[in-house]
Scaffold this active site. Structure first.
Site, mmCIF file in Angstrom:
data_model
loop_
_atom_site.group_PDB
_atom_site.id
_atom_site.type_symbol
_atom_site.label_atom_id
_atom_site.label_comp_id
_atom_site.label_asym_id
_atom_site.label_seq_id
_atom_site.Cartn_x
_atom_site.Cartn_y
_atom_site.Cartn_z
ATOM 1 N N GLY A 40 0.801 -1.218 0.000
ATOM 2 C CA GLY A 40 0.000 0.000 0.000
ATOM 3 C C GLY A 40 0.838 1.274 0.000
ATOM 4 N N GLY A 42 2.792 2.219 -2.351
ATOM 5 C CA GLY A 42 2.918 2.779 -3.695
ATOM 6 C C GLY A 42 3.973 2.111 -4.554
ATOM 7 N N LYS A 43 4.556 1.001 -4.081
ATOM 8 C CA LYS A 43 5.644 0.350 -4.825
ATOM 9 C C LYS A 43 5.207 -0.097 -6.207
ATOM 10 C CE LYS A 43 6.298 -3.133 -2.124
ATOM 11 N NZ LYS A 43 5.186 -2.899 -1.226
ATOM 12 N N GLU A 155 7.397 -7.262 -7.319
ATOM 13 C CA GLU A 155 7.262 -8.318 -6.312
ATOM 14 C C GLU A 155 7.570 -9.708 -6.880
ATOM 15 O OE1 GLU A 155 5.189 -7.954 -3.083
ATOM 16 O OE2 GLU A 155 4.639 -5.864 -3.285
#
Lengths: 258, 245, 247
Positions: A40, A42-43, A155
């Site tokens: 959450g 912002g990545k 990710e």
């Protein structure tokens, strides 16, 4: 030489909330940058912005600029989304076909880069039979053959089990050896801290800290980012006044790769 | 809940081969193993969603199931409606059951929000609340920690550990299982290789290596430093490190 | 000599599907539809890679649609002697209606069988290459192959949602209207995820350079073997035979 840069990047949602705020970042040729922060922060949004995927989104307002030299490759959180063909070799060729590369050059590049990533054994497999880690590697390969200056990974290891994460991390190491710049967005930095030239910590859409990993450890710890045990232990001892070296990774654990 | 000698095969390939396990009320059992070891298939059998080719599953009471993707089942306009769905279908007092479940998962403040506008972590909690509200005797959760970072997983673990419901969950995060599971069953190639207390099973490095499970951070650290016991937490590890030097 | 369905040249398969499909849709003769249906069945049975049972299994999904179409057509097409008059409404079952509704239902079955055979035994990229050879614009061909690839994913997605809702006590029962209403909690998340998948797919294609250049190259090679020539022959024979026999 800067191959990818974001300048004052701001992204607002339809209801006005700031998802990214004043983010500036520069990636140099061949550099490995780790973008971390809690879910959450912002990545993923930043990763997509760097690849220019936010340009057509009507539900977001984007300010600031993103500039790049050469191509920017991208691997999604679920890499299977970007694989379009049945057989691996055919899928890897897709990106090159789209760019109008000559068929013989296509073959040559696929073989060359498959060797770089140690993925030759995957070329004749079917995409739907691949494990999570293998899917990620095929997506990586599909991007690598287009010879981008930068590869952005969203990710890549968080949802993988140990053997598959090992596969992907090895592939990232080989990737770094090619001189391609790599930007990795991840919340679990245990295996990536020691592989990064620079770390960018995001919280609430803003850049909190930036710099070589060793300089950012305190801020990472405060932000609740999970550090390798050895790192956390050494930091705690340093807090207590002991002069101890702070490692950036736990000792490598042997995992059987199928 | 008790499962005996479960066997499942797809296209002639055995996915589960003689799996037996049991969970008691209030207990949390973590099923671990590499992808492809049969975790998801096992969970679906336990939840009554798949018929095993052989073996039985006995469950005292209703079994609730939450899939890995919490957004899969979100359909209602508000969180309150979403959570009330299960108890209403079961003929329970939907209002009360939903309120209780939302309180347990700390999503009361979100009751009038549209579930699809929530953050992933919030959606995860809403999905869990909506299963819990149906008052199941056993909860079967498929990778409940996926998408959560360490803090988020910790909060979830605390909630699960405090439940009186029996919980069976699958995960590949050994730190989570080490901290919040009572027992761990390790699946290798469709068989239960070992099942026992979490701390004992997850300290067995040879087992973990064969099963493709990454050892919990503290366990790996202790082994790497040559300690013969595993530190209880970070402070304990620091003390041990000092004692060494 | 047996052949593998998947190994057939997709161009030949496509030709067979198109010719057979057009024949059954255009002919007013039930017998013609039956002949084509028989040809398709023989084709499926003769090849390796798709068993008759599996093929018929795919067709089971039409078991609801078929009776509905049959009954509707039965009531609304007329001609010939009246067999049965509905008590309250000005509708009747006639011999002509019976024939026509059977014809329409049979057409549906054969076309569904053709489509299912093709989709189940054709790789997305082979299909794509075949369409391009037929001068279909590549983007359209690619769209087709993408749909083929995504169909099983959507099916899995629906199943996940279906299971999640059933385990929350959702029961699908009652008459057709109640059943659809009961399934709402399944349809909503499904449609949302389809739309979101659309966005993801758009991003994925951008990333793969879908819009990179006007001139594409292709690394796919199509070959035409003996089995393909035989299939082409069968297609031509079917076309000529049906037209000659049934006019």
């Amino acid at each position: 030489m800067t191959v990818l840069a974001a300048d004052g990047l701001g992204v607002r949602a339809a209801d006005g909330t700031a998802l990214l705020d004043g983010v500036s970042l520069a990636v140099a040729r061949g550099e490995t940058v780790l973008v971390c922060g809690r879910p959450g922060s912002g990545k993923t949004l930043l990763a997509k912005a760097l690849r220019g995927l936010l340009d057509d989104r009507r539900d977001l307002t984007v300010r600031g600029t993103v500039t790049h030299e050469g191509d920017v490759g991208f691997v999604f959180q679920r890499p299977a989304t970007q694989l379009v063909r049945r057989v691996v070799r055919s899928d890897v060729a897709f990106g090159l076909e789209n760019r109008g590369v000559h068929p013989t050059d296509i073959e040559e590049r696929i073989d060359r880069y498959a060797r770089v990533l140690d993925a030759e054994g995957l070329l004749d497999r079917e995409v739907r039979d691949l494990s999570g880690g293998e899917t990620a590697i095929v997506a990586l390969l599909g991007s690598l053959v287009t010879e981008p200056e930068v590869l952005v990974l969203d990710e890549p290891v968080a949802t993988l089990d140990a053997p598959n994460a090992r596969l992907v991390l090895d592939a990232i190491d080989r990737l770094r050896g090619t001189g391609t710049a790599v930007v990795v967005a991840e919340h679990d930095v245990r295996d990536l801290l020691g592989r990064a030239d620079r770390v960018v910590l995001l919280a609430g859409g803003r850049v909190v800290t930036e710099g070589p990993p060793a300089d950012c450890l305190e801020d990472l710890r405060t932000a609740g980012v999970r550090l390798p045990v050895a790192t956390a232990v050494a930091l705690a001892r340093r807090d207590a006044g002991e002069a101890v070296p702070v490692p950036l990774a736990d000792a490598r654990v042997e995992v059987e790769v199928p | 809940m008790r499962a005996r000698d479960l066997a499942v095969a797809f296209d002639g390939r055995p996915v589960l081969d003689g799996v037996s396990l049991e969970v008691a009320a209030g207990e949390t059992l973590a099923v671990m193993g590499a992808n492809g070891a049969g975790k998801t298939t096992l969970l679906r059998c336990l939840a009554g969603l798949a018929e095993p080719d052989a073996g039985t599953v006995e469950a005292a009471g209703v079994v609730g199931f939450a899939p890995e993707d919490p957004t899969a089942a979100l359909f209602a306009a508000t969180v309150a409606d979403e959570v009330a769905f299960f108890p209403r279908n079961r003929g329970l007092d939907a209002e009360a059951a939903a309120a209780e479940a939302m309180r347990t998962l700390d999503v009361e403040g979100l009751r009038d929000r549209n579930p699809r506008t929530l953050s992933f972590g919030e959606q995860r909690r809403v999905a869990l609340a909506s299963v819990l509200a149906g008052d199941p005797a056993t909860l079967v959760l498929d990778e409940p920690t996926s998408g959560l970072d360490r803090e988020g997983a910790r909060e979830l673990g605390r909630v699960l550990a405090a439940l009186e419901t029996a919980v069976v969950l699958s995960t590949h995060r050994s730190d989570f299982a080490y901290a919040f599971a009572d027992r761990v069953a390790v699946l290798v190639d469709g068989r239960v290789e070992r099942c026992g207390p979490a701390r004992a099973v997850l300290a067995d490095l040879d087992l973990l290596r064969t099963a493709g499970i990454r050892p919990p951070g503290l366990v790996a650290w202790a082994a790497d430093r040559g300690f013969d016991r595993v530190p209880v937490d970070l402070d304990d590890a620091v003390a041990m490190a000092r004692g060494e030097s | 000599m047996t052949f593998s369905h998947r190994g057939l040249d997709p161009r030949s398969k496509l030709a067979f599907v198109l010719v057979s499909g057009v024949l059954v849709v255009l002919t007013p003769r039930l017998a013609a539809v039956a002949v084509v249906g028989l040809a398709v069945t023989l084709l499926v049975a003769a090849g390796r890679g798709l068993g008759l049972r599996a093929w018929l299994g795919y067709l089971r999904s039409f078991r609801v649609l078929l009776p509905v179409i049959f009954v509707l057509n039965l009531l609304f097409y007329g001609g010939g002697p009246t067999l049965f008059q509905l008590p309250a409404l000005p509708l009747a079952v006639t011999a002509g209606g019976l024939y026509t509704s059977t014809l329409i239902a049979a057409r549906l079955v054969v076309v569904a069988g053709l489509a299912t055979w093709f989709a189940a035994t054709t790789d997305a990229e082979a299909f794509e290459a075949a369409l391009v050879r037929l001068r279909v614009p590549w983007s359209l061909a690619f769209l087709g192959s993408l749909t083929l690839r995504l169909a099983p994913e959507l099916r899995d997605r629906f199943r996940t949602i279906d299971e999640a809702q059933r385990s929350r006590g959702l029961v699908v029962a009652g008459g057709p209207v109640e059943r659809v209403r009961a399934r709402l909690p399944m349809f909503i998340p499904f449609f949302v995820s389809v739309v979101e998948s659309g966005y993801d797919l758009a991003d994925a294609l951008t990333v793969r350079g879908y819009d990179a250049t006007r001139r594409r190259t292709s690394a796919v090679r199509l070959v035409h073997r003996r089995a393909d020539y035989l299939l082409d022959l069968a297609t031509v024979l079917l076309l000529v035979g049906v037209v000659a026999a049934f006019g």
